[in-house]
Design a protein around this motif. Sequence first.
Motif, short mmCIF file in Angstrom:
data_model
loop_
_atom_site.label_atom_id
_atom_site.label_comp_id
_atom_site.label_asym_id
_atom_site.label_seq_id
_atom_site.Cartn_x
_atom_site.Cartn_y
_atom_site.Cartn_z
N ILE A 52 0.20 -1.11 0.27
CA ILE A 52 -0.04 0.06 -0.08
C ILE A 52 0.77 1.38 -0.04
CG2 ILE A 52 -1.71 1.71 1.31
CD1 ILE A 52 -2.77 -1.08 2.51
N ILE A 53 0.51 2.00 -1.07
CA ILE A 53 0.60 3.47 -0.35
C ILE A 53 0.14 4.73 -0.68
CG2 ILE A 53 1.40 3.93 -2.98
CD1 ILE A 53 3.53 5.83 -2.97
N ARG A 54 -0.12 4.70 0.63
CA ARG A 54 -0.98 5.57 1.28
C ARG A 54 0.20 7.17 2.41
NH1 ARG A 54 0.25 5.40 6.85
NH2 ARG A 54 1.11 2.86 6.91
N MET A 55 -1.36 8.02 2.18
CA MET A 55 -0.58 9.46 2.45
C MET A 55 -0.80 9.69 4.15
SD MET A 55 1.32 10.37 0.05
CE MET A 55 0.34 8.52 -1.11
N GLY A 56 -1.84 9.25 4.47
CA GLY A 56 -2.54 9.61 5.69
C GLY A 56 -1.41 8.21 7.03
N TYR A 57 -1.25 9.44 8.01
CA TYR A 57 0.01 8.92 9.14
C TYR A 57 -0.35 9.72 10.37
CZ TYR A 57 3.47 6.09 7.08
OH TYR A 57 4.21 4.95 6.28
N GLY A 58 -1.78 10.12 10.52
CA GLY A 58 -2.27 10.61 11.52
C GLY A 58 -2.11 11.30 11.33
N PRO A 59 -1.47 12.20 12.65
CA PRO A 59 -0.87 13.74 12.95
C PRO A 59 0.35 13.89 12.01
CG PRO A 59 -0.70 12.77 14.58
CD PRO A 59 -0.97 11.60 14.21
N ASP A 60 1.27 12.95 11.72
CA ASP A 60 2.47 12.54 11.75
C ASP A 60 3.00 13.48 10.51
OD1 ASP A 60 5.43 12.16 10.39
OD2 ASP A 60 4.71 10.67 12.68
N GLU A 61 3.50 15.08 10.39
CA GLU A 61 3.73 15.45 9.12
C GLU A 61 4.85 14.51 8.26
OE1 GLU A 61 5.13 20.37 8.32
OE2 GLU A 61 5.06 19.62 10.12
N TYR A 63 5.94 12.07 7.50
CA TYR A 63 5.66 10.98 6.71
C TYR A 63 4.92 11.21 5.68
CZ TYR A 63 9.17 7.75 9.34
OH TYR A 63 9.66 7.18 10.15
N THR A 64 4.18 11.35 6.28
CA THR A 64 2.90 12.17 5.43
C THR A 64 3.45 13.63 4.08
OG1 THR A 64 0.98 12.92 6.86
CG2 THR A 64 0.82 13.89 4.61
N LYS A 65 4.53 14.19 4.63
CA LYS A 65 5.39 14.91 3.01
C LYS A 65 5.75 13.73 2.47
CE LYS A 65 4.56 19.68 4.38
NZ LYS A 65 5.16 20.72 5.53
N TRP A 66 6.17 13.06 3.16
CA TRP A 66 7.46 11.97 2.53
C TRP A 66 6.78 10.71 2.06
CZ3 TRP A 66 12.41 9.19 4.70
CH2 TRP A 66 13.22 10.73 4.43
N ALA A 67 5.62 10.50 2.45
CA ALA A 67 4.61 10.05 1.25
C ALA A 67 3.99 10.78 -0.54
CB ALA A 67 3.61 9.71 2.03
N ALA A 68 3.60 11.67 -0.17
CA ALA A 68 3.07 12.52 -0.61
C ALA A 68 4.44 13.06 -1.90
CB ALA A 68 2.58 13.82 -0.44
N ARG A 69 5.29 12.44 -1.04
CA ARG A 69 6.60 13.11 -2.12
C ARG A 69 7.16 11.71 -2.82
NH1 ARG A 69 9.39 15.18 -6.50
NH2 ARG A 69 11.96 15.51 -5.78
N SER A 70 6.74 10.64 -2.52
CA SER A 70 7.46 9.86 -3.00
C SER A 70 6.48 8.90 -4.27
CB SER A 70 7.49 8.60 -1.48
OG SER A 70 8.36 8.63 -1.41
#
Length: 385
Positions: A52-61, A63-70
């Motif tokens: 799975i590739i998802r952007m959601g990481y709770g409040p974690d800015e 990993y959210t940004k890293w997933a959105a970049r990846s």
Amino acid sequence: MIHKNYDFAVIGAGVFGAWIANSLCHTGQTVALIDAYGAANSRSSSGGETRIIRMGYGPDELYTKWAARSLPMWLEFFARIERPMFHKTGVLWVSDDADGHLARMLQALAEAGVAAEKLSAAEVAKRFPQMTFPDITCGVYEPESGVLMARQSVQALVEDSIEHGVDFLMASSIPPRKTGRLSEVRTTTGDSISAGTFIFACGPWLPKIFPDVLGGRIHPTRQEVFFLGVPPGDERFGVPQMPAWLHHNHPDRVYSLPDIESRGWKVAFDVHGPEIDPDTAVRVAGQDAIERLRRYLNAHVPTLKDAPLVETRVCQYENTSNGDLLIDRHPEMENVWLVGGGSGHGFKHGPAVGEYVSARLLRGAPAEPRFSLESKDTVRQRTIY
């Protein structure tokens, strides 16, 4: 046999090592990539069909940004090699109001500019009637997220790196036992690889190679995965009718991926299993786990409660104390770097890891404190989901 002197030697051809090698070679560096069993092999944490590739990481800015970049980096790579290996299934999180993870996730996604939609329990049931979630009150749906073809994409990345000059060696590295500056890595086949910098990105093998430094800080655990045969002609468990989803408030933290490439509907538990030796473990799913799965299906996916198991897999997580990645210099070998600790969620971040490591090595980019060795404890208290 003595191999030429490289700028960089990367040990481990999983998703992290493959992206690091690819990123470095595209900047003109000479790179050796070494793996004992082959790129994304069946013993590695990057093996298997899908992730799975998802952007959601709770409040974690972070990993959210890293997933959105990846994700766009994955898509750019697939477009360049003309091999689509991403399925836009959408990703659905479900939970209850007592779980602040989803509420804080919505805010983090909005701040990162990621498309997401909050759903009520009734809306989840209406859109996805294949599942039954009597214990939830809400959901978060990411329409642009989905599923990566794991093994295929890593192997394609290594093939691309080889085409751009990376030397790939199938060999097992002997753990280095030095301080100061490392000049070479020797292998069990008698080869010697010299390099200016060595990057050990070998996942669950890291504590075996560096037991004094990582033996108590990275813990490989056994994770069982199941593929179920769907009813004939039933399209409800494939794309686009079935998203990837995560049942976050369930004690077993069950997650699922739709039937992709007719392999079967995939389901697993995102709780840490017993410790595992990645070299010698017997990778056959246990009967207790199968029975636990059947109980879950009976309650939440009744259409598949008696569906045949068409395939099982045993992979592993390599968990740090809290789930943060490890990307840092070895404390005693000045030109050795340690990259790992995917902790079950790292695969999606491969492109960002490659970019970050390259920037650290080539341009002296600032370090992220959460990735430091110093931040890794010996007591496991998982906080990253």
